[in-house]
Every structure is written in structure tokens, then in C-alpha cells.
Design an enzyme around this catalytic site. Structure first.
Site, PDB file in Angstrom:
ATOM      1  N   PHE A 134       0.863  -1.187   0.000  1.00 28.89           N
ATOM      2  CA  PHE A 134       0.000   0.000   0.000  1.00 28.89           C
ATOM      3  C   PHE A 134       0.895   1.231   0.000  1.00 28.89           C
ATOM      4  O   PHE A 134       1.643   1.460   0.945  1.00 28.89           O
ATOM      5  CB  PHE A 134      -0.954   0.055   1.204  1.00 28.89           C
ATOM      6  CG  PHE A 134      -1.858   1.256   1.119  1.00 28.89           C
ATOM      7  CD1 PHE A 134      -3.030   1.208   0.384  1.00 28.89           C
ATOM      8  CD2 PHE A 134      -1.491   2.472   1.707  1.00 28.89           C
ATOM      9  CE1 PHE A 134      -3.835   2.335   0.248  1.00 28.89           C
ATOM     10  CE2 PHE A 134      -2.300   3.600   1.570  1.00 28.89           C
ATOM     11  CZ  PHE A 134      -3.468   3.524   0.842  1.00 28.89           C
ATOM     12  N   ASP A 219       9.263   3.031   2.085  1.00 22.63           N
ATOM     13  CA  ASP A 219       8.058   3.787   2.429  1.00 22.63           C
ATOM     14  C   ASP A 219       7.813   3.602   3.921  1.00 22.63           C
ATOM     15  O   ASP A 219       7.270   2.597   4.360  1.00 22.63           O
ATOM     16  CB  ASP A 219       6.861   3.292   1.599  1.00 22.63           C
ATOM     17  CG  ASP A 219       5.586   4.080   1.905  1.00 22.63           C
ATOM     18  OD1 ASP A 219       5.555   4.811   2.917  1.00 22.63           O
ATOM     19  OD2 ASP A 219       4.611   3.957   1.125  1.00 22.63           O
ATOM     20  N   LYS A 248       2.275  10.987   7.269  1.00 24.27           N
ATOM     21  CA  LYS A 248       1.402  10.731   8.422  1.00 24.27           C
ATOM     22  C   LYS A 248       1.842  11.472   9.701  1.00 24.27           C
ATOM     23  O   LYS A 248       1.555  12.635   9.834  1.00 24.27           O
ATOM     24  CB  LYS A 248       1.253   9.225   8.633  1.00 24.27           C
ATOM     25  CG  LYS A 248       0.471   8.587   7.469  1.00 24.27           C
ATOM     26  CD  LYS A 248      -0.252   7.322   7.844  1.00 24.27           C
ATOM     27  CE  LYS A 248      -1.284   6.950   6.795  1.00 24.27           C
ATOM     28  NZ  LYS A 248      -0.863   5.978   5.809  1.00 24.27           N
TER      29      LYS A 248
HETATM   30  C1  LIG Z   1      -1.012   6.058   4.347  1.00 29.44           C
HETATM   31  C2  LIG Z   1       0.085   5.537   3.519  1.00 29.44           C
HETATM   32  C3  LIG Z   1       0.399   6.121   2.278  1.00 29.44           C
HETATM   33  C4  LIG Z   1      -0.422   7.227   1.669  1.00 29.44           C
HETATM   34  O1  LIG Z   1      -0.480   8.358   2.465  1.00 29.44           O
HETATM   35  P1  LIG Z   1      -1.632   9.453   2.198  1.00 29.44           P
HETATM   36  O2  LIG Z   1      -1.259  10.591   3.090  1.00 29.44           O
HETATM   37  O3  LIG Z   1      -2.927   8.808   2.595  1.00 29.44           O
HETATM   38  O4  LIG Z   1      -1.595   9.793   0.765  1.00 29.44           O
HETATM   39  C5  LIG Z   1       1.481   5.612   1.585  1.00 29.44           C
HETATM   40  N1  LIG Z   1       2.219   4.605   2.079  1.00 29.44           N
HETATM   41  C6  LIG Z   1       1.956   4.022   3.267  1.00 29.44           C
HETATM   42  C7  LIG Z   1       2.823   2.913   3.757  1.00 29.44           C
HETATM   43  C8  LIG Z   1       0.862   4.447   4.021  1.00 29.44           C
HETATM   44  O5  LIG Z   1       0.570   3.858   5.165  1.00 29.44           O
END
Ligand SMILES: *Cc1c(COP(=O)(O)O)cnc(C)c1O
Length: 400
Positions: A134, A219, A248
Site C-alpha cells: 500500500f 516507504d 502521516k
Molecule cells: C497512508 C500511507 C500512504 C499514503 O499516504 P496518504 O497521506 O494517505 O496519501 C502511503 N504509504 C503508506 C505505507 C501508508 O501507510
């Protein structure tokens, strides 16, 4: 209370609770019910709702200057980038807003690095990603999602990505070729259900990337900034990627703040005009982000995540065989697989809500527990007690 479903696009299926106020680990709904927040905005609220130092930074900045655009300098951005680069241990920061934008940024940087530095022929750069990933919701990012709900119906898809099974080093090695720019993975897969790769995988990815001259892009949007007990999840195995993608919690639960952090030999490929954002690096975001970095510099939150995380894990492990099939966790981040014979993850979340605990299901029978890192030991115990009660009421045998 009307949930206003008729006027809101149905891109979410929220639990039936309407939040009005929030403070630290607690939220209050419009009926005055107090609920323990064990989702923490998918880790955007690592420091709890309304952390005094973060609110103070935001309030102060609201009265000074909020938006300048990057057409000019502002006096908050450089100090924030300097502090964040120091925390991460890299040279440079490229600030954006949402996580998906930071992932898009990392993809662009990796491709440009491949052409300008590695010498990949034009248009051929490949990025290797993991199944069940994700990374966000943009058209390019859903192009390499393996989740049909996220992907189907949104083509044509962006080419240039190859998917390999997560945690499988041999498959990754086989996928790397001379055109490979980067490997983009989550060091722990959050949305997939807090999936921790086998020990040795991340160091293996690091070694492979170095050997084949490929960028290791981590990520850490959800796993980073204290959640797992280290500032970054990669650190549990002593691994330093080439690019960190952060988001986040970087915005302190107040404003969206994301960033790509890397050394100059990587981020330096970006020239004026190549990339940007009207809001990225705005002084309000920078002030809040800087205050977040200050909280992380003390190590207090990382330590709390470690200590309270091991308590959470001990208590959750006692439920295995009593309505819980499996528990995976690192720090204050747990994926709990509920026995599908008893109930779905959604039903477990709804019943926990009735008992005053906010969690969110993911992928069928899994619930994810990720409270603010400011949670207290008694609150950890209480939340697990509520889960035990939910499972017992559904017919699970009682724990000793
Ligand atoms: C939440 C998340 C995203 C996307 O972040 P947004 O601020 O919702 O666009 C990307 N990668 C990971 C691992 C995430 O948990």
C-alpha cells in the site's frame, strides 16, 4: 445524528461513530461517549490528539505566516529540513503534503536518478515493488497495487513497475536487471495487516541494491516516526535505505506533511521546475513538522512504543487460541487475526466500538491496533480486556 451519507461520495465505509472532540488518546463522539483511539489516524496521530507542544507550534505559526509558496523562501522551512535531515541521517529533504505525493516524488527521483546517474536508456527505468503493497491512491500508485478494490476500473495503468512477492529475496534478485532504478517497499506492510518480513530480508534488500546499483526506497509513511519502537522500522535490522518516504505522523495530526529524505547524490538530480507543490514546505507545515522532529529527538516516544508494545504483545498473545488465530506486532503496532469462524474484522471493530475502543479492520479477519504512543499501560490492558470480552461474547473460550 445524520451521517450525511447522501452528500458524501462513498469512498469510505466508516464505523458508525461521529467524532466531535479529541484529546490525547481519547475521542468524544457527538453523544458524549468517550472512546479510546486505537487507530490513531493510521499513525498520523502518533503523539496523540492535540499534543500541547504541537498545538503551540501550530498556534504560534498561524499568527505569523501560513503560506508563502516556494516562489519565495520562508523562515520555517530550512530549519525544519535541517532538523529532519539530522534525525534521518541524510543530506536533503524534499517536502510535500500527503503520503501519496511523497511516494510519487520518490518514483520521479528514482527514475531521474536512473537516467542521469546510473545511465539507464531513456524510458526504460523499472521500479520493483512488493505484492500486497500500500503506497497510496494516485493513478500511478494504484497501477502497481495488487488489491483489486484499489486498482480495478482505474486503468490505463502507468508502466514501469514489476511486482514480486514480499519477503522473497530470491524473487527480488531475479527481477533486478540493468534497467532497475529502485526497489520500493514498506519495511513492514501496514495495510496488508502489519506483515513483518522474514528476518534478514531487509538487510538482503540493502545488500542486493548496493551490489546491483539500485536505490532502496523505504516507504516509512506508516511504520516510521516512532511507531515500531525505533525512529524507522528499517533500523530494527540496522538497515539504512537510500530514500526514506515519510508522512502521516510528520504532520503531528494537525496538517498534512510528507517528505522524501535522501542524500545529495540522489535528491540532487531534481532541478528547479522538475517537481513541486503549492502547499509543500509551507511555513505552518514546517513549524508543525519541526515540532514533531523535536519530540522524536528525545527518544521518549520510541521508548514508549517499545515498552508498551511488548506489554500489548504479551496480552494479545494470551488471546491466541481464544478467538485470535495470530498476532503480529512491532512496537505499538499490531495486526490481530480474529478467528473467522467467530466474526469478521469489521464485526470485531463494531463490537469494540460498542465497548469504547476504536480500531479498524483490514483484509477480512484482521484488526489493526495502533494507539497513540502516549497510551498508558492501564489503557493497553483495558483495550485488550475489551477485545477478550468481545471474543468471549461471540463464543471464544475464556483465557486463564
Ligand atoms: C497512508 C500511507 C500512504 C499514503 O499516504 P496518504 O497521506 O494517505 O496519501 C502511503 N504509504 C503508506 C505505507 C501508508 O501507510
Amino acid at each position: 445524528m445524520a451521517l450525511a451519507d447522501a452528500v458524501m461520495a462513498h469512498n469510505y465505509h466508516p464505523l458508525p461513530v461521529v467524532i466531535a472532540e479529541a484529546k490525547d488518546v481519547w475521542v468524544t463522539d457527538v453523544e458524549g461517549r468517550r472512546l479510546l483511539d486505537c487507530l490513531a489516524g493510521y499513525s498520523a496521530l502518533n503523539f496523540g490528539h492535540g499534543h500541547p507542544a504541537l498545538l503551540a507550534a501550530a498556534h504560534e505559526q498561524l499568527d505569523r505566516a501560513t503560506l508563502t509558496s516556494r516562489a519565495f523562501h520562508n523562515d520555517r522551512l530550512a530549519p525544519f529540513c535541517e532538523a529532519l535531515a539530522r534525525l534521518v541521517g541524510k543530506d536533503q529533504v524534499l517536502p510535500m503534503n500527503t503520503g501519496a505525493e511523497a511516494v510519487e516524488t520518490a518514483i520521479k527521483v528514482a527514475r531521474k536518478w536512473a537516467y542521469d546517474v546510473k545511465g539507464v536508456p531513456a524510458g526504460r527505468a523499472k521500479i520493483i515493488v512488493a505484492a500486497e503493497n500500500f503506497h497510496g491512491r494516485t493513478t500511478t500508485i494504484v497501477s502497481f497495487s495488487t488489491d483489486p478494490v484499489a486498482r480495478d476500473g482505474f486503468g490505463p495503468y502507468t508502466p514501469g513497475f514489476e511486482t514480486v512477492p514480499y519477503g522473497d529475496l530470491a524473487a527480488l534478485e531475479a527481477a533486478v536487471d540493468d534497467d532497475t532504478a529502485a526497489v520500493l517497499i514498506e519495511p513492514i506492510q501496514g495495510e496488508a495487516g502489519v506483515i513483518i518480513p522474514p528476518e534478514g530480508y531487509l538487510p538482503g534488500v540493502r545488500e542486493l541494491c548496493t551490489r546491483r546499483r539500485v536505490l532502496f526506497v523505504a516507504d516509512e509513511i506508516q511504520s516510521g516516526l516512532g511507531r515500531t519502537g525505533e525512529t524507522f522500522a528499517c533500523a530494527h535490522e540496522g538497515v539504512v535505505p537510500d530514500m526514506y518516504i515519510l508522512g502521516k505522523a510528520l504532520g503531528g495530526g494537525i496538517v498534512p506533511v510528507s517528505a522524501v529524505v535522501a542524500d545529495r547524490d540522489v535528491l540532487g538530480v531534481i532541478q528547479p521546475g522538475n517537481h513541486g507543490s503549492t502547499f509543500g514546505g509551507n511555513p505552518l507545515a514546517a513549524a508543525v513538522g519541526h515540532a514533531v522532529v523535536r519530540l522524536l529527538e528525545t527518544g521518549e516516544y520510541q521508548q514508549r512504543a517499545t515498552q508498551l508494545g511488548s506489554r500489548l504483545r504479551e496480552r494479545l498473545d494470551q488471546l491466541v487460541g481464544h478467538g485470535v488465530v495470530a498476532v503480529r506486532s512491532r512496537g505499538l503496532w499490531a495486526g490481530v487475526d480474529i478467528d473467522p469462524e467467530l466474526m469478521s474484522g469489521r464485526e470485531a471493530s463494531e463490537q469494540l466500538l460498542d465497548r469504547g475502543v476504536l480500531v479498524k479492520d483490514t483484509h477480512g479477519s484482521t484488526i489493526r491496533i495502533a494507539p497513540p504512543l502516549s497510551i498508558e499501560a492501564e489503557q493497553v490492558d483495558w483495550l485488550v480486556d475489551q477485545l477478550a470480552d468481545v471474543l468471549e461474547a461471540a463464543g471464544a473460550t475464556r483465557t486463564q
